[in-house]
Motif scaffolding. Structure first.
Motif, PDB file in Angstrom:
ATOM      1  N   UNK A 260       0.824  -1.204   0.000  1.00  0.00           N
ATOM      2  CA  UNK A 260       0.000   0.000   0.000  1.00  0.00           C
ATOM      3  C   UNK A 260       0.866   1.264   0.000  1.00  0.00           C
ATOM      4  N   UNK A 261       2.052   1.144  -0.580  1.00  0.00           N
ATOM      5  CA  UNK A 261       2.948   2.292  -0.686  1.00  0.00           C
ATOM      6  C   UNK A 261       3.545   2.744   0.623  1.00  0.00           C
ATOM      7  N   UNK A 262       3.495   1.899   1.663  1.00  0.00           N
ATOM      8  CA  UNK A 262       3.909   2.304   3.008  1.00  0.00           C
ATOM      9  C   UNK A 262       5.038   1.425   3.532  1.00  0.00           C
ATOM     10  N   UNK A 263       5.948   2.035   4.286  1.00  0.00           N
ATOM     11  CA  UNK A 263       7.028   1.287   4.934  1.00  0.00           C
ATOM     12  C   UNK A 263       6.497   0.366   6.032  1.00  0.00           C
ATOM     13  N   UNK A 264       5.324   0.678   6.550  1.00  0.00           N
ATOM     14  CA  UNK A 264       4.805  -0.125   7.652  1.00  0.00           C
ATOM     15  C   UNK A 264       4.402  -1.526   7.177  1.00  0.00           C
ATOM     16  N   UNK A 265       4.244  -1.707   5.851  1.00  0.00           N
ATOM     17  CA  UNK A 265       3.930  -3.024   5.301  1.00  0.00           C
ATOM     18  C   UNK A 265       5.047  -3.560   4.401  1.00  0.00           C
ATOM     19  N   UNK A 266       6.217  -2.982   4.494  1.00  0.00           N
ATOM     20  CA  UNK A 266       7.322  -3.414   3.637  1.00  0.00           C
ATOM     21  C   UNK A 266       7.600  -4.910   3.822  1.00  0.00           C
ATOM     22  N   UNK A 267       7.617  -5.626   2.694  1.00  0.00           N
ATOM     23  CA  UNK A 267       7.927  -7.050   2.725  1.00  0.00           C
ATOM     24  C   UNK A 267       6.763  -7.960   3.055  1.00  0.00           C
ATOM     25  N   UNK A 268       5.600  -7.413   3.335  1.00  0.00           N
ATOM     26  CA  UNK A 268       4.456  -8.259   3.707  1.00  0.00           C
ATOM     27  C   UNK A 268       3.930  -9.009   2.489  1.00  0.00           C
ATOM     28  N   UNK A 269       3.757 -10.324   2.624  1.00  0.00           N
ATOM     29  CA  UNK A 269       3.189 -11.156   1.574  1.00  0.00           C
ATOM     30  C   UNK A 269       1.873 -11.738   2.086  1.00  0.00           C
ATOM     31  N   UNK A 270       0.766 -11.272   1.574  1.00  0.00           N
ATOM     32  CA  UNK A 270      -0.543 -11.721   2.067  1.00  0.00           C
ATOM     33  C   UNK A 270      -0.764 -13.212   1.825  1.00  0.00           C
TER      34      UNK A 270
END
Length: 518
Positions: free
Chosen positions: A99-109
């Motif tokens: 979502x263009x955010x560092x807070x979700x960097x690397x997250x794979x749903x």
């Protein structure tokens, strides 16, 4: 089908300038999905360092998927074998989604959004995830935590936002079409600024399941494409009721592609078109560039020449759409973004055993959220706080009701209402970064349809100072087919008048078609 050297050349050199309907024909004539996919991957490798339209691309996975479709013999049937790009707010199983955010960097749903699942079932090939303003909060794609995106018409200008990565990819020849999301105009505004067709569907007619939420009562996924027919085909593939989405409308998808084909015939006899006075109409031109108003007036004249009856309509509450939106959307965002706390997934900062949970959450959000996201969370939290809820959020919701009533009154008189999509053409990078109010004004024309939940489409209507101008067509709820019919009629008339498709005017289009730099 046999693949000939002629088809191989066609698939490797100029397919990135083709419409989707032309790609379908190429596949039926013997080109392969693998060749077409590779052509787009080559363009991405060559040009995306400049445009910055993608956040994640997996060439090996895309080619493998395309080869499997070829092997199954389904390429060229429906959407099978056609590459697609998805805005990075759309959850994709096993594929990074930030979502263009560092807070979700690397997250794979661990799962697919319904939109992604439906496109997968249709046989499309995922090229990659496109750049966006963080959590869809922005009008220029300068708020991405990773990179800025540039406009293919002029790399020193913005491509719009928050779906700027999707618009730059399609306009720049790095994807044949893409999915964006629209909360206050984030499909239509970037489409207008890059010379594309972009449609915001009726709220609830396309599933929001698996879209990372910004403002739940406004967010809506939709198509961005080079032609009206392409947009209609993509919309039909993703639309329809979804039991996983509590806001989903249990109604069939209108026959959109057929409406576009019918509109391309150029007969609008009996159609009543309303020009919205409050959106660039007579006496309401402050903030609108003269070139934008001139191109829109020419588009209206074309509609008249095809038999449409044109009149002006007044929607007084539209003047309040901007302040109402910037109370409702941040309020909902302050609630939706509370789930990003560093506990369950995504970034976690300060968890070394010396801090309690509240401190870890505060440090995570401080580092993970960007300035615009923090601004809107603070604004929304304030608007919802004790003593201010009725004065701000409650009043904004009343304005929203008035806007819906204005639309209803207008549709008692006319079949569609029209306006510029944006007050200006694409502005220079950095020119509004430090002026949030000026940035918010970029969505002035698109906000009413978002607040009312009605469908709206942006279609190119010419150039001003060498940059695209968008023409917005709005229709009653669930009358998305009406948007496509009128947009296709306008597109066809304009293409006939100029003797070419709109995107053929893009600077260096010939070099792009031959595989050159953007």
């Amino acid at each position: 089908m046999t693949t000939t050297p002629e088809n191989e050349v066609r698939a490797s050199t100029d397919v990135t300038s083709m419409t989707v309907t032309e790609l379908q024909a190429a596949l039926q004539d013997g080109a392969t999905s693998a060749e077409i996919t590779q052509a787009y991957l080559d363009r991405i490798a060559a040009d995306d360092d400049v445009l910055g339209s993608y956040l994640h691309v997996d060439p090996a996975a895309a080619v493998e998927r395309a080869a499997a479709i070829d092997a199954a013999g389904s390429a060229g049937s429906g959407l099978a074998g056609i590459p697609v790009a998805l805005k990075d707010v759309i959850v994709t199983a096993g594929v990074p989604t930030t979502s263009g955010s560092k807070i979700l960097e690397g997250w794979k749903p661990p799962y697919d959004a319904t939109v992604a699942a439906r496109l997968g079932a249709a046989g499309t090939v995922l090229l990659g995830k496109t750049n966006m303003d963080e959590f869809a909060m922005g009008s220029s794609t300068e708020n991405s935590a990773y990179r800025i995106t540039r406009n293919p018409w002029d790399p020193e200008r913005i491509p719009g936002g928050s779906s700027g990565g999707s618009s730059a990819a399609v306009a720049g020849g790095l994807a044949p079409w893409a999915i964006g999301t629209d909360t206050g105009g984030s499909i239509r505004q970037p489409a207008a600024l890059t010379g594309l067709v972009g449609h915001k569907p009726t709220y609830g007619s396309v599933s929001r399941f698996g879209l990372i939420a910004f403002s739940s009562s406004l967010d809506q996924a939709g198509p961005m494409a080079r032609t009206v027919l392409d947009a209609a085909l993509l919309h039909e593939a993703i639309g329809g009721h979804d039991p996983l989405d509590s806001t989903s409308i249990d109604a069939p998808v209108p026959v959109l592609a057929e409406a576009a084909r019918r509109g391309a015939g150029g007969d609008l006899t009996g159609l009543k078109v309303g020009i919205v006075r409050e959106l660039g109409g007579e006496g309401h031109t402050d903030g609108y560039e003269p070139g934008v108003l001139a191109r829109v007036a020419e588009a209206v004249a074309l509609l008249e020449s095809m038999g449409a009856e044109v009149r002006e309509v007044s929607c007084p509450a539209f003047d309040l759409a901007l302040p109402a939106y910037y109370l409702i959307a941040p309020s909902e965002a302050s609630s939706n973004l509370s789930r990003f706390d560093g506990v369950r997934y995504g970034l976690r900062v300060g968890d070394d055993g010396s801090r309690d949970l509240d401190e870890v959450m505060a440090l995570t959000r401080e580092r993970g959220f960007g300035a615009e996201v923090k601004r809107r969370i603070i604004l929304g939290t304030y608007a919802l706080s004790s003593g201010y809820y009725d004065a701000y959020y409650g009043q904004a919701q009343k304005v929203r009701t008035l806007i819906s009533r204005d639309f209803s009154a207008a549709y008692d008189e006319v079949d569609v209402v029209v306006s510029p999509t944006t007050p200006t053409v694409a502005f220079p990078l950095g020119s509004r970064v430090d002026d949030p109010v000026a940035m918010y004004a970029a969505d002035l024309c698109t906000l009413p349809a978002s607040l009312a939940g009605v469908p709206a489409i942006s279609v190119p209507c010419g150039l001003s100072d060498g940059l695209p101008v968008g023409f917005q067509i709005m229709a009653p709820a669930l009358a998305d087919d009406r948007c496509y019919r009128v947009a296709a009629a306008l597109e066809s008339a304009q293409d006939d008048a100029r003797g070419s498709r709109f995107l053929d005017q893009l600077p260096h289009r010939d070099a792009q078609a031959a595989g050159g730099a953007a």
